[in-house]
Design a protein around this motif. Structure first.
Motif, PDB file in Angstrom:
ATOM      1  N   GLU A  29     -14.448 -41.417  42.077  1.00 55.14           N
ATOM      2  CA  GLU A  29     -14.911 -42.594  42.834  1.00 55.14           C
ATOM      3  C   GLU A  29     -13.704 -43.437  43.194  1.00 55.14           C
ATOM      4  N   GLY A  30     -13.511 -43.668  44.488  1.00 59.58           N
ATOM      5  CA  GLY A  30     -12.306 -44.366  44.913  1.00 59.58           C
ATOM      6  C   GLY A  30     -11.084 -43.567  44.504  1.00 59.58           C
ATOM      7  N   PRO A  31     -10.076 -44.218  43.945  1.00 64.78           N
ATOM      8  CA  PRO A  31      -8.853 -43.498  43.588  1.00 64.78           C
ATOM      9  C   PRO A  31      -8.887 -42.849  42.207  1.00 64.78           C
ATOM     10  N   LEU A  32     -10.001 -43.024  41.474  1.00 68.79           N
ATOM     11  CA  LEU A  32     -10.011 -42.640  40.056  1.00 68.79           C
ATOM     12  C   LEU A  32     -10.991 -41.510  39.741  1.00 68.79           C
ATOM     13  N   VAL A  33     -10.669 -40.739  38.723  1.00 71.97           N
ATOM     14  CA  VAL A  33     -11.651 -39.838  38.113  1.00 71.97           C
ATOM     15  C   VAL A  33     -12.679 -40.715  37.421  1.00 71.97           C
ATOM     16  N   SER A  34     -13.975 -40.486  37.702  1.00 72.23           N
ATOM     17  CA  SER A  34     -14.995 -41.361  37.113  1.00 72.23           C
ATOM     18  C   SER A  34     -15.758 -40.697  35.973  1.00 72.23           C
ATOM     19  N   SER A  35     -15.943 -39.390  36.036  1.00 73.25           N
ATOM     20  CA  SER A  35     -16.634 -38.720  34.927  1.00 73.25           C
ATOM     21  C   SER A  35     -16.346 -37.230  34.987  1.00 73.25           C
ATOM     22  N   LEU A  36     -16.597 -36.560  33.865  1.00 71.17           N
ATOM     23  CA  LEU A  36     -16.535 -35.095  33.818  1.00 71.17           C
ATOM     24  C   LEU A  36     -17.412 -34.634  32.669  1.00 71.17           C
ATOM     25  N   GLY A  37     -17.799 -33.365  32.708  1.00 70.97           N
ATOM     26  CA  GLY A  37     -18.626 -32.849  31.632  1.00 70.97           C
ATOM     27  C   GLY A  37     -19.229 -31.511  31.994  1.00 70.97           C
ATOM     28  N   VAL A 357      -0.960 -40.716  35.932  1.00 72.72           N
ATOM     29  CA  VAL A 357      -1.264 -39.394  36.499  1.00 72.72           C
ATOM     30  C   VAL A 357      -0.786 -38.309  35.531  1.00 72.72           C
ATOM     31  N   GLY A 358      -1.198 -37.068  35.796  1.00 70.72           N
ATOM     32  CA  GLY A 358      -0.734 -35.949  34.984  1.00 70.72           C
ATOM     33  C   GLY A 358      -1.805 -35.328  34.106  1.00 70.72           C
ATOM     34  N   SER A 359      -2.990 -35.947  34.053  1.00 72.38           N
ATOM     35  CA  SER A 359      -4.110 -35.352  33.320  1.00 72.38           C
ATOM     36  C   SER A 359      -5.403 -35.789  34.002  1.00 72.38           C
ATOM     37  N   ILE A 360      -6.485 -35.070  33.711  1.00 75.44           N
ATOM     38  CA  ILE A 360      -7.778 -35.382  34.336  1.00 75.44           C
ATOM     39  C   ILE A 360      -8.692 -35.990  33.283  1.00 75.44           C
ATOM     40  N   LEU A 361      -8.833 -37.287  33.354  1.00 72.76           N
ATOM     41  CA  LEU A 361      -9.688 -38.017  32.417  1.00 72.76           C
ATOM     42  C   LEU A 361     -10.319 -39.190  33.157  1.00 72.76           C
ATOM     43  N   PRO A 362     -11.526 -39.610  32.780  1.00 69.21           N
ATOM     44  CA  PRO A 362     -12.118 -40.787  33.424  1.00 69.21           C
ATOM     45  C   PRO A 362     -11.180 -41.992  33.324  1.00 69.21           C
ATOM     46  N   GLY A 363     -10.992 -42.672  34.452  1.00 68.59           N
ATOM     47  CA  GLY A 363     -10.118 -43.835  34.495  1.00 68.59           C
ATOM     48  C   GLY A 363      -8.706 -43.539  34.960  1.00 68.59           C
ATOM     49  N   ARG A 364      -8.317 -42.260  34.987  1.00 66.84           N
ATOM     50  CA  ARG A 364      -6.982 -41.886  35.465  1.00 66.84           C
ATOM     51  C   ARG A 364      -7.023 -41.712  36.980  1.00 66.84           C
ATOM     52  N   ARG A 365      -5.844 -41.817  37.630  1.00 63.02           N
ATOM     53  CA  ARG A 365      -5.780 -41.582  39.073  1.00 63.02           C
ATOM     54  C   ARG A 365      -6.262 -40.154  39.358  1.00 63.02           C
ATOM     55  N   ALA A 366      -7.025 -40.007  40.422  1.00 58.62           N
ATOM     56  CA  ALA A 366      -7.601 -38.701  40.762  1.00 58.62           C
ATOM     57  C   ALA A 366      -6.602 -37.903  41.598  1.00 58.62           C
ATOM     58  N   ASP A 367      -5.616 -37.309  40.922  1.00 60.14           N
ATOM     59  CA  ASP A 367      -4.642 -36.411  41.536  1.00 60.14           C
ATOM     60  C   ASP A 367      -4.871 -35.038  40.909  1.00 60.14           C
ATOM     61  N   LEU A 368      -5.464 -34.130  41.646  1.00 58.36           N
ATOM     62  CA  LEU A 368      -5.793 -32.839  41.047  1.00 58.36           C
ATOM     63  C   LEU A 368      -5.863 -31.764  42.117  1.00 58.36           C
ATOM     64  N   LEU A 369      -5.907 -30.521  41.645  1.00 56.93           N
ATOM     65  CA  LEU A 369      -5.968 -29.422  42.601  1.00 56.93           C
ATOM     66  C   LEU A 369      -6.942 -28.356  42.152  1.00 56.93           C
ATOM     67  N   LEU A 370      -7.409 -27.585  43.135  1.00 62.36           N
ATOM     68  CA  LEU A 370      -8.326 -26.480  42.885  1.00 62.36           C
ATOM     69  C   LEU A 370      -7.579 -25.184  43.189  1.00 62.36           C
TER      70      LEU A 370
END
Ligand SMILES: [Zn+2]
Length: 435
Positions: A29-37, A357-370
């Motif tokens: 959501e916006g610039p951030l990771v908001s949830s995962l599971g 940045v550098g990890s995928i967790l809620p609240g972190r900047r959403a910089d990721l790749l598939l």
């Protein structure tokens, strides 16, 4: 308004050491990771832009801790030369002739295209006319820490070297706090191109402005003899004696470290960026990365400029880092694939002064790749070690930076790649190669 993103049913790697999690979702959501599971808890996809994650691995975006992006114009321009000859007889003269604002913008944008296509979401760059590099990265949607170069001789963007600190201060003021993706920085080239007085003033400027200080350090064995007015018996000791080494400093290369230098760098909480392919190609040596990590140093991974690599693919760089450390130590356990992934993600971010940045967790900047896992060389995929020893940048399918999808199914969405290729090909027609 930017729509929320939902990645459904992917294989998820949240950080270098985490177990792979299959059948997971990630929301942004916006610039951030908001949830995962796990998919059992996946939200209703109706309000999201949905990316289907079957056969995809989602991982943190890679951090290129050291680049001179505009040097893509000099890719393959002067190969198979020693560092001194390459730099002084070929690169510096070529830069004097060809480095112009237009060249920096288009060549940096080509670098951005190559980096995005191979999974880099953040780069620490250092060059001249940095305003134009920063503009290229911003236009490309790539996160960047952009250092403006400082040397004690005339360069195209700063003809009068007595104005070098002033020029960098203006660049910092222009960009500081202006763009979520761009952090301006100070890049003092090296202890052999900057006098002690220049180095001290450059570091003071970085500290006063609250931006990161970068410097090449101990790249080649004869650097000690080239240092202007050395204060110590080693290049690292020289910087320590000048008071430059602290947690707001990133040293690049650190290949040739004398007794006590490893502890000095670790104890001062300096960020270190290693560039194994550039060091190998120029015959400079192998940095003692495993020893630095053992002492608690913060290590990042960089490609260096295109002219000394000649690729900006961090997957190639990760593979090389792991294998050179094993070879250097004649020990297969010297550096693990997961330690290397950490250097290219979370540790790499800290090494250039970024924490979010550098990890995928809620609240972190959403910089990721598939990553597209439906490929012969990625089957089977037992764990993330395959990212280092089997994957390459061409396996990257989609890239998200600051919550924005900037590449989807291998197509860059933020600019016209064909235009960039045409522009750089035209610029290259003016360059006469060393061969
Ligand atoms: Zn460099």
């Amino acid at each position: 308004m930017q729509k929320r993103i939902l990645i459904r049913d992917c294989t998820l790697l949240t950080d270098a050491a985490a177990p792979l999690r299959s059948h997971h979702f990630v929301t942004i959501e916006g610039p951030l990771v908001s949830s995962l599971g796990p998919m059992a808890n996946c939200p209703d996809p109706e309000d999201f832009c949905v990316l289907e994650g079957q056969e995809k691995l989602v991982m943190p975006g890679l951090i290129n801790g050291h680049n001179h992006a505009a040097m893509t114009l000099f890719r393959g321009f002067a190969d198979d030369l020693s560092l001194h000859s390459w730099l002084h007889e070929h690169i510096f003269p070529a830069e004097a002739a060809h480095v112009k604002p237009e060249m920096v913008y288009w060549s940096a944008k080509l670098a951005a295209a190559e980096m995005i296509s191979s999974g880099t979401t953040c780069v620490a760059d250092g060059y001249f006319y940095s305003n134009h590099a920063a503009r290229a990265f911003s236009d490309a949607g790539l996160r960047a820490v952009v250092g403006h170069g400082i040397v004690d001789f005339s360069v195209p963007s700063v003809p009068d070297p007595t104005k070098n600190i002033e020029t960098v201060a203006q660049f910092i003021d222009q960009w500081l706090g202006q763009d979520q993706l761009i952090c301006p920085a100070v890049f003092a080239h090296s202890p052999y191109t900057c006098s002690p007085a220049t180095l001290v003033r450059a570091k003071q400027l970085a500290d006063d402005k609250g931006v990161r200080f970068f410097i090449h350090l101990a790249e080649s064995p004869n650097e000690q003899q080239q240092i202007i007015d050395p204060q110590s018996s080693s290049p690292t000791g020289h910087l320590a004696a000048l008071g430059l080494l602290d947690s707001n400093c990133t040293c690049i290369h650190t290949v040739w470290l004398h007794n006590g230098d490893i502890s000095t760098l670790a104890d001062h909480r300096v960020g270190i960026v290693t560039c194994p392919q550039s060091n190998a190609k120029l015959g400079s040596g192998i940095a003692p990365v495993a020893e630095l990590i053992d002492k608690g140093a913060i290590i990042g991974l960089g490609t260096d400029g295109c002219a000394s690599n000649n690729s900006l693919d961090l997957f190639r760089e990760m593979d090389m880092l792991a294998k050179l450390q094993k070879l250097y130590h004649k020990e297969a356990t010297a550096l693990s694939a997961r330690q290397v992934i950490d250097c290219a993600t979370a540790s790499g971010a800290r090494a250039i002064g970024l924490e979010s940045v550098g990890s995928i967790l809620p609240g972190r900047r959403a910089d990721l790749l598939l990553i597209d896992m439906h490929q012969p060389h990625l089957v089977p995929f037992y764990n993330q070690d395959t990212l280092v020893y089997g994957a390459s940048g061409s396996d990257v399918d989609s890239v998200i930076v600051e919550g924005r999808l900037i590449m989807h199914e291998k197509k860059i969405l933020t600019f016209d790649l064909d235009e960039v290729i045409d522009r750089v090909r035209n610029l290259a027609k003016r360059v006469v190669t060393a061969t």
